[in-house]
Write a protein that holds these residues in place. Structure first.
Motif, PDB file in Angstrom:
ATOM      1  N   ARG A   1       1.460  18.905  54.250  1.00 26.08           N
ATOM      2  CA  ARG A   1       1.269  20.356  54.116  1.00 26.08           C
ATOM      3  C   ARG A   1       1.708  20.791  52.729  1.00 26.08           C
ATOM      4  O   ARG A   1       2.847  21.200  52.520  1.00 26.08           O
TER       5      ARG A   1
ATOM      6  N   THR B   1      -5.790  26.536  55.161  1.00 21.97           N
ATOM      7  CA  THR B   1      -5.872  25.075  55.031  1.00 21.97           C
ATOM      8  C   THR B   1      -4.540  24.404  55.341  1.00 21.97           C
ATOM      9  O   THR B   1      -4.430  23.179  55.232  1.00 21.97           O
ATOM     10  N   ASP B   2      -3.534  25.180  55.719  1.00 23.07           N
ATOM     11  CA  ASP B   2      -2.181  24.648  55.893  1.00 23.07           C
ATOM     12  C   ASP B   2      -2.040  24.006  57.276  1.00 23.07           C
ATOM     13  O   ASP B   2      -1.369  24.530  58.163  1.00 23.07           O
TER      14      ASP B   2
ATOM     15  N   ALA C   1      -6.461  20.379  52.385  1.00 26.81           N
ATOM     16  CA  ALA C   1      -5.551  21.161  51.551  1.00 26.81           C
ATOM     17  C   ALA C   1      -5.368  20.528  50.174  1.00 26.81           C
ATOM     18  O   ALA C   1      -5.362  21.218  49.149  1.00 26.81           O
TER      19      ALA C   1
ATOM     20  N   GLY D   1      -4.197  16.833  56.215  1.00 26.26           N
ATOM     21  CA  GLY D   1      -3.823  17.267  54.879  1.00 26.26           C
ATOM     22  C   GLY D   1      -4.854  17.047  53.806  1.00 26.26           C
ATOM     23  O   GLY D   1      -4.682  17.535  52.686  1.00 26.26           O
TER      24      GLY D   1
ATOM     25  N   VAL E   1       0.689  23.409  51.051  1.00 30.33           N
ATOM     26  CA  VAL E   1       0.501  24.827  50.754  1.00 30.33           C
ATOM     27  C   VAL E   1       1.807  25.554  50.465  1.00 30.33           C
ATOM     28  O   VAL E   1       1.888  26.300  49.477  1.00 30.33           O
ATOM     29  N   PRO E   2       2.881  25.424  51.274  1.00 27.20           N
ATOM     30  CA  PRO E   2       4.117  26.144  50.933  1.00 27.20           C
ATOM     31  C   PRO E   2       4.661  25.780  49.554  1.00 27.20           C
ATOM     32  O   PRO E   2       4.992  26.658  48.757  1.00 27.20           O
TER      33      PRO E   2
ATOM     34  N   GLY F   1       3.766  29.838  58.046  1.00 24.67           N
ATOM     35  CA  GLY F   1       4.509  29.187  56.976  1.00 24.67           C
ATOM     36  C   GLY F   1       5.735  29.976  56.553  1.00 24.67           C
ATOM     37  O   GLY F   1       6.722  29.409  56.111  1.00 24.67           O
TER      38      GLY F   1
ATOM     39  N   PRO G   1      -4.606  26.942  61.097  1.00 20.53           N
ATOM     40  CA  PRO G   1      -3.370  26.383  60.547  1.00 20.53           C
ATOM     41  C   PRO G   1      -2.375  26.065  61.648  1.00 20.53           C
ATOM     42  O   PRO G   1      -2.430  26.628  62.745  1.00 20.53           O
TER      43      PRO G   1
ATOM     44  N   ARG H   1       0.688  32.681  58.842  1.00 15.08           N
ATOM     45  CA  ARG H   1      -0.502  32.230  59.569  1.00 15.08           C
ATOM     46  C   ARG H   1      -1.379  33.434  59.889  1.00 15.08           C
ATOM     47  O   ARG H   1      -0.960  34.344  60.601  1.00 15.08           O
TER      48      ARG H   1
ATOM     49  N   ALA I   1      -3.591  29.606  53.087  1.00 18.60           N
ATOM     50  CA  ALA I   1      -2.927  29.570  54.390  1.00 18.60           C
ATOM     51  C   ALA I   1      -3.825  28.972  55.462  1.00 18.60           C
ATOM     52  O   ALA I   1      -3.360  28.299  56.379  1.00 18.60           O
TER      53      ALA I   1
ATOM     54  N   ALA J   1       6.987  18.505  56.288  1.00 21.04           N
ATOM     55  CA  ALA J   1       5.815  18.535  55.433  1.00 21.04           C
ATOM     56  C   ALA J   1       5.300  17.165  55.101  1.00 21.04           C
ATOM     57  O   ALA J   1       4.296  17.019  54.446  1.00 21.04           O
TER      58      ALA J   1
END
Length: 655
Positions: A114, A304-305, A194, A191, A116-117, A387, A383, A257, A302, A312
């Protein structure tokens, strides 16, 4: 810090370091490898693609050696390159050092499911840092401040990377974590989607959505009036909170989300709307494009998370067996996806700016890149979980938004000039093609540029090749940075697009202004003529700045005729000064168009006055003309390598 947060922290810090390097790598392709238009755009693109040769081997190395050793070695090399760039003297050394980074990204993708964050905080942190520096890169600054912050950043990145393990934490590590959702068959290997979007997201963020220089340019257009149609002026000094709003919206959307209808329809539509407004090349739409793109990009990321909700890092069966992802086919695919996404980044950057050499419309590049992200968000699986959880993330997001607001208050432009008393008997004029702020060594040295201009003791400065946010040049607002050093307000006129053109800086008040786009006549790069009216304490002086663009194999005769006609009409009998990079020699037909219009060569007494290239001047293409009755004297072209041209300076005695 909880173990489960370390991968995101390491990725965020690594993204900031990587973006620092990319903002050197991109302009180095033009200024070092390409020598600014001396190398064909196709060859520049081929060089950019060669950047991927080593990175393509990273997933193979990960499978053979394990993700952790490859990632740690690559992180060390990226950190070393980042510090070496600050110390590098420019030139080829700088170009090769700036090629670091993709191996680290591919190795990180092997374990981080993940991204994204971490990516969201990295993009936001890099944008805030750039804004706090007035859009100047920390890499170029040096000095105690530059080195201290750079070393601390690199050490934090290395510490987070070393502390991050490649084994997913289980429930024993975080008993409050929610259960994993069932895998969505549309998502493919966890993943991958993302990571494929990391490159396009970097392009959209750097070109528009999280580009402080673009907002600076947009903000200054808001100060135009009916007397300054289509022009950007130095703001009045008030701080703008829009960058803080954009950062806040981006992080809130990226780390929350979204409901299905919001993520599948609204966020993609908002992102596309921002890209379309940007591609429309309308200066007054830049602010809306900036905000919409920031919000839409965050929301689409978000979507794609997907992946494990309480860690993660990868946790496939093979990962649990080896602890390093060595036999995880998904790890290799994530690595390939990361490299492929960065390939899209490089192709998009080169394609956008090569248009100014090859002559095709380039508005499709940001729209197409945003469309790719939007389609992925609209068609992807839901998602995994919100997040934006925990106080640490909320406080970090709030802190970044606040710092973005602080940046708007730190870099205030000069206050408008006041009428001189008594009225001056002469005006010192400098005309300079600044090559977007880059010297012949390929380094952005705004202090050297300011010294080159200030050495001419100018009252009025006419600038060509002024960049206010091109990603390929590093995303700087060169005009605001230079105007701040010279303590002179500015008027900016767009030429190729709303963030690239010509400018006039003046110690005298500017009472009116007008810009006229020039017909291309076959030239790929746009051109304009900027006229401003200066108040010399009860008397007015008309000043026109331009940068002529000759068609391939021809002189800029038609554009010269247009500019001469525009200038004489704009002056309307008032004293007139016209100057800039005219791309014509004194014996050429284009040069004769100015004298035919009744203007006088202000540099005639110093001929031949060669100004380009700066390290071995051979051509006389930078000029100043005046109306009859004005007396030029003290003509100079001081030697400097702060640009690929020399500045020309002349004193104009008023009748």
């Amino acid at each position: 810090m909880r173990h489960r947060h370390l991968p995101a922290v390491a990725l965020a810090l690594g993204a900031v370091v990587l973006l620092d390097v990319l903002r050197v790598w991109l302009p180095s392709i033009i200024t070092v490898f390409g020598r600014a238009a001396e190398t064909p755009a196709e060859l520049l693109g081929a060089f950019a693609l060669g950047w991927f040769v080593l990175a393509l081997a990273a997933p193979v190395l990960v499978r053979r050696l394990g993700a952790r050793p490859v990632r740690l070695v690559a992180a060390g090399l990226l950190a070393a390159a980042r510090l070496a760039l600050t110390a590098a003297p420019g030139g080829r050394v700088q170009l090769w050092l700036a090629c670091a980074g993709l191996v680290w990204l591919a190795a990180t993708a092997a374990t981080v499911v993940r991204p994204v964050p971490g990516l969201a905080f990295g993009l936001a942190g890099a944008a805030v840092g750039h804004a706090l520096l007035g859009t100047e890169d920390l890499v170029w600054r040096g000095g105690v401040l530059g080195w201290t912050v750079s070393v601390l950043l690199v050490l934090a990145f290395l510490a987070a990377s070393a502390a991050t393990t490649d084994r997913a934490p289980g429930p024993a590590h975080d008993s409050s974590a929610p259960d994993r959702p069932a895998a969505d068959p549309r998502s493919g290997p966890t993943g991958v989607r993302a990571w494929l979007l990391v490159g396009p997201a970097l392009l959209v963020a750097g070109q528009l959505a999280l580009a402080p220089a673009v907002w600076n340019a947009s903000y200054s257009y808001g100060y135009g009036t009916s007397d300054f149609p289509g022009l950007a002026l130095s703001p009045d000094g008030s701080a703008s909170v829009i960058p803080a709003v954009a950062i806040g919206l981006f992080l809130a959307a990226a780390l929350t989300r979204p409901p299905a209808w919001l993520g599948r329809v609204v966020w993609p539509a908002v992102l596309l709307a921002g890209a379309v407004l940007f591609a429309a090349d309308r200066p007054n739409w830049l602010g809306w494009a900036y905000l919409l793109a920031a919000l839409g990009l965050g929301g689409c990321l978000a979507r794609t998370d997907t992946g494990p909700t309480h860690g993660a890092v990868a946790d496939s069966a093979a990962d649990r067996a080896t602890g390093d992802g060595r036999r995880d086919a998904g790890a290799a695919q994530r690595g390939w996806a990361a490299v492929g996404g960065m390939l899209l980044f490089a192709v998009g950057c080169v394609a956008y700016y090569a248009a100014y050499d090859l002559g095709y419309p380039n508005g499709w590049v940001p729209v197409g890149t945003a469309g790719l992200i939007a389609v992925s968000a609209a068609t992807g699986p839901a998602p995994a979980a919100p997040g934006l959880t925990g106080y640490a993330r909320r406080l970090t997001a709030l802190a970044l938004a606040v710092l973005a607001g602080v940046a708007g208050a730190l870099h205030r432009p000069e206050h408008p000039a006041t009428p001189p008393d008594p009225r001056p008997a002469a005006v010192r004029v400098v005309a300079y093609n600044i090559r977007m702020g880059f010297g012949l060594d390929g380094r952005l040295d705004l202090d050297a540029l300011a010294r080159a201009v200030d050495g001419g003791r100018p009252d009025v400065v006419l600038l060509s090749e002024v960049d206010r946010g091109w990603l390929l040049n590093g995303g700087h607002d060169t005009l605001a940075l230079l105007a701040g050093r010279l303590r002179m307000p500015y008027v900016f006129a767009p030429a190729a697009d709303p963030v690239w053109g010509d400018a006039v800086l003046s110690r005298f008040p500017v009472r009116a202004g007008r810009t006229r786009p020039l017909a291309a006549h076959g030239a790929p790069t746009g051109a304009q003529a900027l006229g401003v009216t200066l108040d010399l304490g009860g008397r007015e002086l008309a000043v026109v700045a331009t940068h002529l663009q000759p068609p391939p194999g021809q002189g800029p005769v038609a554009q010269a005729r247009e500019v001469a006609a525009f200038a004489t009409r704009y002056a309307a009998g008032r004293p007139l000064v016209l100057g800039g990079d005219l791309n014509t020699e004194p014996a050429d037909p284009a040069f004769a168009e100015f004298t035919r219009a009744g203007l006088v060569d202000a540099l005639a007494a110093a001929r031949p006055l060669r100004t380009s290239p700066a390290d071995d001047p051979r051509t006389q293409i930078d000029h100043v003309f005046v109306s009859p009755g004005l007396t030029p004297s003290e003509v100079t072209a001081p030697r400097t390598t702060a640009s690929d041209h020399l500045p020309v300076a002349v004193t104009i005695a008023l009748p």
